[in-house]
Enzyme design. Structure first.
Site: not given
Ligand SMILES: [Fe+2]
Length: 475
Positions: A176, A204, A207, A326, A336, A363-365
């Site tokens: 990400d 990711d 963006y 992901h 998420h 996915h999870v930041h």
């Molecule tokens: Fe994502």
């Protein structure tokens, strides 16, 4: 310790010896299952992540007419003796030839690739070249040049050693990433580790879809931003939701269009029919890449491929079995939450049966590492719906903390679930350093620290090789 007949005081009330024994057993079981999850005491200051402006030096277009830009490489076959070289020219197609060799001043081999181009809403891409160079010697430094006949640029990479069970190899892990000041800090931090040899990127990328009209110029700026790493070491690509670029409101109905044109992977080498799921061997690792946003139910192409793929992994040849996907299957952040659940239900038992060592997700930041747990006993009626400690299960690591424009995921479910070993909402990257068939050292580095500091680290003991002389996965 209580002896038989003695009474033990528990919460102010005396209890008998058998009950005390039961309590001790329950406590031991609990510790074995949970091992005390930790939510880091490091609290990163809440700040907005800000896009680097278009005139940032990291987005600079290389000088010269039609100079190749956005150069990136990835493994080009199943065993690491080929490389896919990709780049973009903007003014005209130019040449798709790569010159290469082991001496910087004598690039005596060449290969010819192809270029493609795509449109997206009101954007027309440059000429995107992909060229696979093959029959490379292992463990060898190669120089390569692209942009032949116009403005040539030369880079280098080192091929991995031949596939084998005790090959030391160090992977970086980032997810990400995006293109903010924090993204730049993550990449710079990663580059400060001289040992990382290839990148496991868990999806990711640019963006671009977060900019007006999915501004595909932001795919170009991202390609230029990461070139300083992607031109020199292979990034193993995983597809994320920000690669979908599904925008029917703009007349763009083909999912993954920009990503698919720009990032090629060697999926056919592993019998896959799609670039979104595939496998490679690299050194002592077998890496399986899965696709969260392609069908994975029973009878689908991805399901059938993985079903046939897992038995092919020979842990005597590649002891380390790593999965990239992901969307995480175990995630205790409020972002998420449970999005990866349906894929977990489909595939988790296979990963446990095949003793996967580690699953990296994005996915999870934020950052999170699980204990070795599985949740595969549930069958609707038996009530066994809790994750339990499982020696054969992978460790799940969520590392979607590259630093993208959407900012940090800093809200966590409370209390910390027993499957969660460590979690922290900071940006950073990780290193997975394979030493031999039995041991690998893993460290996560938050951007706020120097490279020598590991904010979370753990030794991995291979699931098949718990001792060097016995492969417990062989029959
Ligand atoms: Fe994502």
């Amino acid at each position: 310790m209580a002896r038989k007949g003695e009474r033990v005081v528990h919460m102010g009330r005396p209890i008998s010896f058998p009950v005390a024994l039961l309590l001790v057993a329950a406590l031991v079981g609990f510790v074995r299952r949970c091992d005390g999850g930790v939510t880091s005491s490091f609290v990163r200051k809440a700040e907005k992540t800000i896009s680097m402006p278009m005139d940032s030096d990291v987005f600079r277009v290389p000088p010269g007419y039609n100079a190749p830009q956005q150069v990136h490489i990835t493994q080009g076959n199943h065993v690491g003796s080929a490389m896919i070289i990709s780049w973009v020219t903007l003014d005209e197609p130019g040449s798709s030839i790569v010159l290469y060799g082991t001496e910087k001043d004598m690039l005596d081999s060449h290969a010819e690739g192809r270029y493609n181009q795509y449109t997206f809403y009101n954007y027309t891409s440059g000429y995107i070249h992909h060229c696979t160079i093959r029959r490379l010697k292992h463990d060898t430094k190669y120089y390569y040049s692209v942009g032949i006949g116009l403005t040539a640029r030369t880079f280098w990479f080192t091929t991995p050693p031949s596939v084998g069970p005790d090959v030391p190899y160090t992977f970086g892990v980032i997810g990400d990433l995006g293109q903010t000041y924090d993204s730049n800090a993550t990449l710079t931090h990663y580059e400060s580790n001289p040992e990382a040899q290839a990148m496991l990127f868990v999806g990711d990328l640019s963006y671009a879809d977060n900019y007006p009209y999915h501004d595909n110029v932001r795919w170009d700026t991202w390609g230029r931003f990461v070139e300083r790493s992607t031109a020199y070491q292979p990034w193993i690509w995983t597809v994320g939701n920000h690669e979908l670029d599904f925008a029917p409101e703009l007349g763009e109905n083909t999912p993954f269009k920009p990503y698919r044109h720009r990032y090629h992977v060697p999926y056919r080498a592993s019998g896959s029919t799609s670039p979104f799921w595939y496998s490679i061997k690299r050194g002592s690792a077998y890496i399986i890449v899965l696709a969260s946003y392609s069908a994975y139910g029973m009878y689908t192409p991805q399901y059938s491929w993985l079903e046939e793929e897992l038995p092919k992994v020979n842990r005597s040849e590649t002891p380390w079995l790593i999965v990239l996907v992901h969307s995480p299957w175990y995630n205790s952040y409020k972002y998420h939450y449970m999005e990866g659940e349906t894929m977990r239900v489909m595939f988790e038992s296979w990963l446990v049966q095949n003793k996967v060592d580690v699953v990296f997700s994005g996915h999870v930041h934020a950052y999170e590492r699980s204990h070795r747990v599985s949740n595969i006993a549930y069958n609707i009626v038996n009530g066994k719906c809790q994750p339990v400690y499982d020696e054969s299960a992978p460790v799940y690591i969520t590392i979607g903390d590259g630093g993208n424009i959407e900012g940090l995921a800093n809200e966590m479910t409370e209390p910390q679930p027993s499957y969660s070993a460590f979690r922290e909402a900071s940006f950073g990257h990780a290193i997975f350093k394979i030493k031999n068939r039995t041991h690998a050292y893993y460290a996560w580095h938050r951007n706020h620290d120097g490279n020598a500091v590991a904010a979370d680290s753990v030794w991995f003991h291979n699931r098949c090789w718990k001792s060097a002389d016995k492969n417990e996965c062989s029959v």
